[in-house]
Write a protein that holds these residues in place. Structure first.
Motif, PDB file in Angstrom:
ATOM      1  N   ALA A  30       0.822  -1.200   0.000  1.00  0.00           N
ATOM      2  CA  ALA A  30       0.000   0.000   0.000  1.00  0.00           C
ATOM      3  C   ALA A  30       0.866   1.265   0.000  1.00  0.00           C
ATOM      4  CB  ALA A  30      -0.935  -0.006   1.210  1.00  0.00           C
ATOM      5  N   ALA A  35      -0.552   4.784  -0.379  1.00  0.00           N
ATOM      6  CA  ALA A  35      -1.592   4.714   0.653  1.00  0.00           C
ATOM      7  C   ALA A  35      -0.955   4.339   1.992  1.00  0.00           C
ATOM      8  CB  ALA A  35      -2.648   3.678   0.276  1.00  0.00           C
ATOM      9  N   TRP A  37      -1.934   3.155   5.035  1.00  0.00           N
ATOM     10  CA  TRP A  37      -2.949   2.532   5.871  1.00  0.00           C
ATOM     11  C   TRP A  37      -2.412   2.287   7.268  1.00  0.00           C
ATOM     12  CZ3 TRP A  37      -5.057  -1.809   2.142  1.00  0.00           C
ATOM     13  CH2 TRP A  37      -5.984  -1.221   1.250  1.00  0.00           C
ATOM     14  N   ARG A  41      -6.189  -1.452   9.453  1.00  0.00           N
ATOM     15  CA  ARG A  41      -6.706  -1.636   8.096  1.00  0.00           C
ATOM     16  C   ARG A  41      -5.913  -2.701   7.353  1.00  0.00           C
ATOM     17  NH1 ARG A  41     -10.423  -2.930   5.061  1.00  0.00           N
ATOM     18  NH2 ARG A  41     -10.438  -2.095   2.925  1.00  0.00           N
ATOM     19  N   CYS A  42      -4.596  -2.707   7.534  1.00  0.00           N
ATOM     20  CA  CYS A  42      -3.763  -3.728   6.882  1.00  0.00           C
ATOM     21  C   CYS A  42      -4.126  -5.118   7.386  1.00  0.00           C
ATOM     22  CB  CYS A  42      -2.286  -3.435   7.129  1.00  0.00           C
ATOM     23  SG  CYS A  42      -1.703  -1.927   6.329  1.00  0.00           S
ATOM     24  N   VAL A  45      -7.519  -6.193   5.818  1.00  0.00           N
ATOM     25  CA  VAL A  45      -7.393  -6.641   4.425  1.00  0.00           C
ATOM     26  C   VAL A  45      -6.739  -8.019   4.375  1.00  0.00           C
ATOM     27  CG1 VAL A  45      -6.250  -6.178   2.221  1.00  0.00           C
ATOM     28  CG2 VAL A  45      -7.376  -4.326   3.461  1.00  0.00           C
ATOM     29  N   ALA A  81      -8.923  -5.318  -2.203  1.00  0.00           N
ATOM     30  CA  ALA A  81      -9.025  -3.891  -1.855  1.00  0.00           C
ATOM     31  C   ALA A  81      -8.547  -2.994  -2.985  1.00  0.00           C
ATOM     32  CB  ALA A  81      -8.234  -3.606  -0.584  1.00  0.00           C
ATOM     33  N   ASP A  82      -8.530  -3.507  -4.208  1.00  0.00           N
ATOM     34  CA  ASP A  82      -8.094  -2.682  -5.340  1.00  0.00           C
ATOM     35  C   ASP A  82      -9.018  -1.493  -5.585  1.00  0.00           C
ATOM     36  OD1 ASP A  82      -5.958  -4.369  -5.727  1.00  0.00           O
ATOM     37  OD2 ASP A  82      -6.260  -4.548  -7.891  1.00  0.00           O
ATOM     38  N   GLY A  83     -10.247  -1.576  -5.102  1.00  0.00           N
ATOM     39  CA  GLY A  83     -11.149  -0.451  -5.245  1.00  0.00           C
ATOM     40  C   GLY A  83     -10.676   0.766  -4.457  1.00  0.00           C
ATOM     41  N   GLU A  84      -9.947   0.522  -3.385  1.00  0.00           N
ATOM     42  CA  GLU A  84      -9.395   1.615  -2.578  1.00  0.00           C
ATOM     43  C   GLU A  84      -8.008   2.025  -3.069  1.00  0.00           C
ATOM     44  OE1 GLU A  84      -9.844   1.160   1.808  1.00  0.00           O
ATOM     45  OE2 GLU A  84     -10.757  -0.755   1.248  1.00  0.00           O
ATOM     46  N   VAL A  85      -7.206   1.035  -3.409  1.00  0.00           N
ATOM     47  CA  VAL A  85      -5.843   1.303  -3.876  1.00  0.00           C
ATOM     48  C   VAL A  85      -5.640   0.533  -5.177  1.00  0.00           C
ATOM     49  CG1 VAL A  85      -3.384   1.206  -3.331  1.00  0.00           C
ATOM     50  CG2 VAL A  85      -5.051   1.525  -1.492  1.00  0.00           C
ATOM     51  N   LEU A  88      -3.197  -2.701  -5.985  1.00  0.00           N
ATOM     52  CA  LEU A  88      -2.687  -3.274  -4.737  1.00  0.00           C
ATOM     53  C   LEU A  88      -2.479  -4.782  -4.849  1.00  0.00           C
ATOM     54  CD1 LEU A  88      -1.927  -2.779  -1.758  1.00  0.00           C
ATOM     55  CD2 LEU A  88      -4.324  -3.261  -1.185  1.00  0.00           C
TER      56      LEU A  88
END
Length: 221
Positions: A30, A35, A37, A41-42, A45, A81-85, A88
């Motif tokens: 990330a 990002a 995080w 959060r890590c 995920v 979580a590719d939608g956020e980063v 990733l």
């Protein structure tokens, strides 16, 4: 009198080498993508990836039996979580398969070289869908290993008896002559059911002392 050890089989991950935990790898990936995080959060995920990877339907896809399936499935699993980063998942995959990110346990290199010097053949037997030989080359011990028996290359996975039979035969030994060294009480312990003496090591962090040096003492007894 105990039987002499004439060959040693090692598991790969968690036995000879270890990778930083998935949550740490998520954090590194990330950050590389901009990002920052937090730890929670890590961990979230990473837990999500682990949960999806262990679903019965996912396991049934046979990641360990086909390099293409391994690559495709892990790319998708890591991408939760590719939608956020964006990207990733691909970066996590790259980190997990970079030979330089795999760290030998404290006495692993010394043990491999000691067995080679004693002319005791070494095999590596692993449930995997990628070529882990690159990790051994990265750390200067590729020449120590006589045979690699990787599930995706032979179409069998531990704890199936067949993969242990192939590994023993590859060392030109009999099951009575071989020591299996691993860390998984299910997959690696399958060797014991094949009549192979089996040493299970504790699961410890990368670069730590996981007790692997005991193999040299056992082999020289």
């Amino acid at each position: 009198m105990s039987r002499k050890i004439r060959g040693v089989l090692f598991d790969f991950g968690g036995t000879l080498f270890a990778h930083p935990g998935l949550a740490e790898t998520v954090a590194i990936a990330a950050r590389r993508l901009g990002a920052n995080w937090d730890v929670a959060r890590c961990a979230e995920v990473a837990a999500g990836i682990d949960r999806l990877a262990m679903l019965p339907a996912e396991i049934a896809r046979g990641r360990d039996l086909d390099a293409g399936v391994w690559r495709d499935r892990w790319h998708e699993l890591y991408a939760v979580a590719d939608g956020e980063v964006p990207g990733l998942g691909a970066e996590i995959y790259r980190q997990m398969h970079d030979p330089a990110t795999w760290i030998p346990y404290r006495d692993a290199v010394w043990t491999l070289r000691g067995l080679m010097d004693a002319e005791i053949p070494i095999g590596v037997i692993s449930n995997t869908g990628w070529d882990v030989r690159s990790v051994f080359r990265q750390h200067g011990v590729g020449y120590c290993v006589n045979q690699f028996v990787l599930s995706y290359e032979v179409g069998l996975v531990k704890p199936e008896a067949g993969i242990f039979g192939l590994a023993v035969d590859a060392l030109l030994c009999s099951a009575d002559d071989v020591l299996m060294v691993g860390d998984d009480p299910v997959a690696d312990a399958g060797a014991a059911r094949c009549g192979i003496r089996t040493l299970l090591l504790p699961q410890t962090p990368p670069a730590s002392d996981n007790g692997i040096a005991a193999v040299l003492a056992l082999a020289s007894a």
